[in-house]
Design an enzyme around this catalytic site. Structure first.
Site, PDB file in Angstrom:
ATOM      1  CG  ASN A  48      -2.009   1.029   1.147  1.00  0.00           C
ATOM      2  OD1 ASN A  48      -2.917   0.871   0.328  1.00  0.00           O
ATOM      3  ND2 ASN A  48      -1.940   2.080   1.944  1.00  0.00           N
ATOM      4  CB  SER A  86     -20.147  -6.536  -8.291  1.00  0.00           C
ATOM      5  OG  SER A  86     -21.280  -6.109  -7.559  1.00  0.00           O
ATOM      6  CE  LYS A 141     -18.783  -3.662 -10.016  1.00  0.00           C
ATOM      7  NZ  LYS A 141     -18.603  -2.387  -9.469  1.00  0.00           N
ATOM      8  CG  HIS A 173     -23.237  -5.153 -11.726  1.00  0.00           C
ATOM      9  ND1 HIS A 173     -22.968  -4.263 -10.694  1.00  0.00           N
ATOM     10  CD2 HIS A 173     -23.710  -6.271 -11.138  1.00  0.00           C
ATOM     11  CE1 HIS A 173     -23.273  -4.841  -9.535  1.00  0.00           C
ATOM     12  NE2 HIS A 173     -23.722  -6.053  -9.775  1.00  0.00           N
ATOM     13  CG  ASN A 174     -21.588  -0.541 -10.576  1.00  0.00           C
ATOM     14  OD1 ASN A 174     -21.543  -1.761 -10.496  1.00  0.00           O
ATOM     15  ND2 ASN A 174     -20.749   0.232  -9.929  1.00  0.00           N
ATOM     16  CD  GLU A 195     -25.025  -1.467  -7.187  1.00  0.00           C
ATOM     17  OE1 GLU A 195     -24.254  -2.350  -7.611  1.00  0.00           O
ATOM     18  OE2 GLU A 195     -24.634  -0.542  -6.461  1.00  0.00           O
TER      19      GLU A 195
HETATM   20  P1  NBP Z   1     -10.664   3.575  -2.428  1.00  0.00           P
HETATM   21  O1  NBP Z   1     -11.337   3.754  -3.731  1.00  0.00           O
HETATM   22  O2  NBP Z   1     -11.105   4.379  -1.276  1.00  0.00           O
HETATM   23  O3  NBP Z   1      -9.084   3.800  -2.652  1.00  0.00           O
HETATM   24  C1  NBP Z   1      -8.197   3.806  -1.567  1.00  0.00           C
HETATM   25  C2  NBP Z   1      -6.884   3.131  -1.950  1.00  0.00           C
HETATM   26  O4  NBP Z   1      -6.295   3.773  -3.082  1.00  0.00           O
HETATM   27  C3  NBP Z   1      -5.879   3.207  -0.822  1.00  0.00           C
HETATM   28  O5  NBP Z   1      -5.166   1.996  -0.782  1.00  0.00           O
HETATM   29  C4  NBP Z   1      -4.988   4.361  -1.275  1.00  0.00           C
HETATM   30  O6  NBP Z   1      -3.703   4.345  -0.725  1.00  0.00           O
HETATM   31  C5  NBP Z   1      -4.935   4.100  -2.741  1.00  0.00           C
HETATM   32  N1  NBP Z   1      -4.427   5.210  -3.544  1.00  0.00           N
HETATM   33  C6  NBP Z   1      -4.962   6.425  -3.805  1.00  0.00           C
HETATM   34 BR1  NBP Z   1      -6.505   7.046  -3.099  1.00  0.00          BR
HETATM   35  N2  NBP Z   1      -4.205   7.173  -4.602  1.00  0.00           N
HETATM   36  C7  NBP Z   1      -3.124   6.428  -4.874  1.00  0.00           C
HETATM   37  C8  NBP Z   1      -1.964   6.644  -5.649  1.00  0.00           C
HETATM   38  N3  NBP Z   1      -1.806   7.774  -6.328  1.00  0.00           N
HETATM   39  N4  NBP Z   1      -1.050   5.675  -5.691  1.00  0.00           N
HETATM   40  C9  NBP Z   1      -1.211   4.530  -5.020  1.00  0.00           C
HETATM   41  N5  NBP Z   1      -2.306   4.252  -4.267  1.00  0.00           N
HETATM   42  C10 NBP Z   1      -3.246   5.190  -4.196  1.00  0.00           C
HETATM   43  O7  NBP Z   1     -10.687   2.014  -1.991  1.00  0.00           O
HETATM   44  P2  NBP Z   1     -11.868   0.931  -2.064  1.00  0.00           P
HETATM   45  O8  NBP Z   1     -13.162   1.480  -1.577  1.00  0.00           O
HETATM   46  O9  NBP Z   1     -11.314  -0.288  -1.435  1.00  0.00           O
HETATM   47  O10 NBP Z   1     -12.039   0.666  -3.634  1.00  0.00           O
HETATM   48  C11 NBP Z   1     -10.981   0.233  -4.463  1.00  0.00           C
HETATM   49  C12 NBP Z   1     -11.505   0.164  -5.884  1.00  0.00           C
HETATM   50  O11 NBP Z   1     -12.558  -0.805  -5.940  1.00  0.00           O
HETATM   51  C13 NBP Z   1     -12.122   1.470  -6.394  1.00  0.00           C
HETATM   52  O12 NBP Z   1     -11.902   1.599  -7.761  1.00  0.00           O
HETATM   53  C14 NBP Z   1     -13.601   1.283  -6.146  1.00  0.00           C
HETATM   54  O13 NBP Z   1     -14.392   2.070  -7.005  1.00  0.00           O
HETATM   55  C15 NBP Z   1     -13.747  -0.204  -6.448  1.00  0.00           C
HETATM   56  N6  NBP Z   1     -14.888  -0.852  -5.808  1.00  0.00           N
HETATM   57  C16 NBP Z   1     -15.264  -0.495  -4.550  1.00  0.00           C
HETATM   58  C17 NBP Z   1     -16.353  -1.137  -3.957  1.00  0.00           C
HETATM   59  C18 NBP Z   1     -16.761  -0.775  -2.559  1.00  0.00           C
HETATM   60  O14 NBP Z   1     -17.804  -1.312  -2.115  1.00  0.00           O
HETATM   61  N7  NBP Z   1     -16.013   0.050  -1.830  1.00  0.00           N
HETATM   62  C19 NBP Z   1     -17.022  -2.146  -4.634  1.00  0.00           C
HETATM   63  C20 NBP Z   1     -16.579  -2.516  -5.903  1.00  0.00           C
HETATM   64  C21 NBP Z   1     -15.521  -1.851  -6.470  1.00  0.00           C
HETATM   65  P3  NBP Z   1      -3.385   5.159   0.647  1.00  0.00           P
HETATM   66  O15 NBP Z   1      -3.795   4.231   1.749  1.00  0.00           O
HETATM   67  O16 NBP Z   1      -1.928   5.373   0.611  1.00  0.00           O
HETATM   68  O17 NBP Z   1      -4.174   6.409   0.617  1.00  0.00           O
END
Ligand code: NBP
Length: 477
Positions: free
Chosen positions: A33, A129, A183, A186-187, A190
């Protein structure tokens, strides 16, 4: 020593849970990370005693992976994905596979596939998803890219995906950005489902005055039916039962009616407009969220723009059943739109999508999972070229049988001034799709009148233009 089978970058909610899922299924995993504190915290807590390596640097991360490397990126969509790819590229070897599991725009994925494949790497754009819980226990996975890359990942993906009666909720979707496109749709679906459920809720509370406990009972009952049984109906029933510990009131009644959105619904609508596919239910759902955000303005307007004061004096139980029918018919229309969009994108982008398989992998793990998807799977298995889901025998008769109830619900809503944009858009979709003669003959005449855009005639072939101001009045008489 390079011994780890899998690498994951991005330890936010999705990444952490997916990493745990992969490792639990027998694949030693290295995590990385950007902010190392999160890696340290993960290693000290949830990763304890398990087969993880927590890399401090991206160099350490890459060096720990067996080749060809399999690296899943789960960072915020957009620039962060490019930033991570740029850091990885100088460290990778030809043939290594990068998977982007975030909600990336399919056009970005197309660009990344081309750039990375040209540089000798492999790239999979994979829709994931199921939210946090799905990521941990089995999501629905929509991987797009080259089929050979998918085959190399399949042993892992088929194990971590949700499992349903007819297999794991993952399949090779198609080339380029196909996985992220599917995807995205899908959204969009949703969004449609959630808005339709919200409207059903509003009809029941605003017209019948049902309280949260009664709503819990109605939605629980609906969730036992073949037609509506689904994750979203199930969680809706749960939500109505939740009592806020501070106020002892149903929590749902205390939540501000202003919905957020991250963009995938809007992208679906934009793409549908570009592809020339009508998706009015999904569009209504996106607009409803936008309108909901105008809270202060709506509150002010509610003082000035009065509506009807009619009261409902019909049979409440019968109305509940009619709302259920209207919800189901509207839902069929919403899925018909989403599937039609996929079908068109498949042709336009050469994705070669298998709509039956896509419906199958949505049966488990994902937010729109529902028994209903079995019927869609069968409809497209029977007729892969089905022009519209409304024409599938499974759905055609259902809608024809229930359209009266659907129409009655809309009449009641309109009479009482309750906004039901997605229910209405769905019925309009059904009515326009089943209409042989729409009024766009007049639109064509107007376009030709002011812009000489020409028109076709129904009585003879060719393209025609008329000087509309020179009305042949005498001849016409
Ligand atoms: P987030 O979308 O909130 O992203 C946070 C992560 O991105 C952290 O690990 C952060 O690192 C990293 N990050 C960022 Br912000 N900028 C960065 C950079 N320039 N370089 C490297 N790392 C970077 O996390 P999430 O909610 O787990 O979602 C991840 C992906 O999955 C997204 O695309 C989201 O749309 C998708 N998704 C989410 C869900 C859901 O239910 N949340 C469902 C399905 C898909 P840091 O810790 O150093 O800030």
């Amino acid at each position: 020593m390079a011994q780890q089978s899998f690498g994951l970058i991005g330890l936010a909610v999705m990444g952490e849970n997916l990493a745990l899922n992969v490792e639990r299924n027998g694949f030693p995993t290295t995590v990385y990370n950007r902010s190392y504190e999160k890696t340290e915290q993960f290693m000290a807590t949830r990763a304890q005693g398990r087969n993880f390596v927590g890399a401090k640097t991206i160099e350490e991360f890459v060096a720990s992976l067996e080749r060809p490397r399999r690296i899943l990126i789960m960072v915020k969509a957009g620039k962060p994905v490019d930033a991570v790819i740029d850091q990885l590229k100088p460290l990778l070897d030809p043939g290594d596979i990068i998977i982007d599991g975030g909600n990336s725009l399919y056009e970005d994925t197309e660009r990344r596939v081309q750039a990375l494949e040209a540089a000798g790497f492999r790239f999979i754009g994979m829709g994931v998803s199921g939210g946090e819980e799905g990521a941990l226990n089995g999501p629905s996975l929509m991987p797009g890219g080259t089929e050979a890359s998918y085959e190399y990942l399949a042993p892992i993906l088929t194990k971590i995906a949700a499992q349903v009666d007819d297999g794991p909720c993952v399949t090779y979707i198609g080339p380029g950005g196909a996985g992220h496109y599917v995807k995205m749709v899908h959204n969009g679906i949703e969004y449609g489902d959630m808005q339709l459920i919200a409207e059903a809720y509003d009809l029941l509370r605003s017209i019948l005055g049902l309280n949260a406990q009664q709503l819990h009972e109605v939605f629980s009952e609906w969730n036992t039916t073949d037609e509506l049984n689904s994750f979203l109906i199930e969680i809706t029933a749960d939500i109505f039962r939740y009592i806020d510990p501070d106020t002892q009131k149903p929590l749902v009644d205390l939540i501000l009616d202003s919905a957020g959105q991250k963009g995938t619904g809007r992208w679906t609508v934009v793409s549908a407009l570009e592809q020339g596919v009508p998706v009015p239910t999904i569009t209504a759902a996106v607009n409803a969220r936008i309108m909901s955000a105008y809270k202060a303005e709506r509150v002010a307007a509610s003082q000035q723009l009065t509506g009807p004061t009619a009261r409902f004096d019909g049979d409440a139980k019968a109305f509940v059943n009619k709302v259920r029918d209207a919800l189901y018919c509207s839902k069929i229309c919403s899925y018909a739109q989403g599937m039609a969009l996929l079908s068109k994108a498949s042709q336009d982008f050469n994705y070669n999508l298998n709509l039956s398989e896509i419906s199958r992998i949505w049966k488990g793990g994902c937010i729109i999972r529902a028994g209903f998807l079995n019927k869609i799977k069968s409809a497209f298995r029977e007729q892969p070229q089905l022009p519209n889901l409304l024409l599938a025998p499974e759905f055609k008769q259902t809608i024809l049988d229930r359209q009266q109830a659907w129409r009655e619900v809309l009449v009641t809503a309109n009479t009482m001034g309750i906004a039901v944009p997605a229910f209405s858009a769905s019925l309009d979709y059904f009515d326009s799709y089943r209409t042989a003669n729409l009024p766009q003959n007049l639109t064509q005449a107007q376009r030709d009148y002011f812009g000489a855009h020409t028109y076709e005639r129904i009585d003879k072939p060719g393209s025609f233009h008329t000087e509309w101001t020179e009305i042949p009045e005498v001849a016409a008489r």
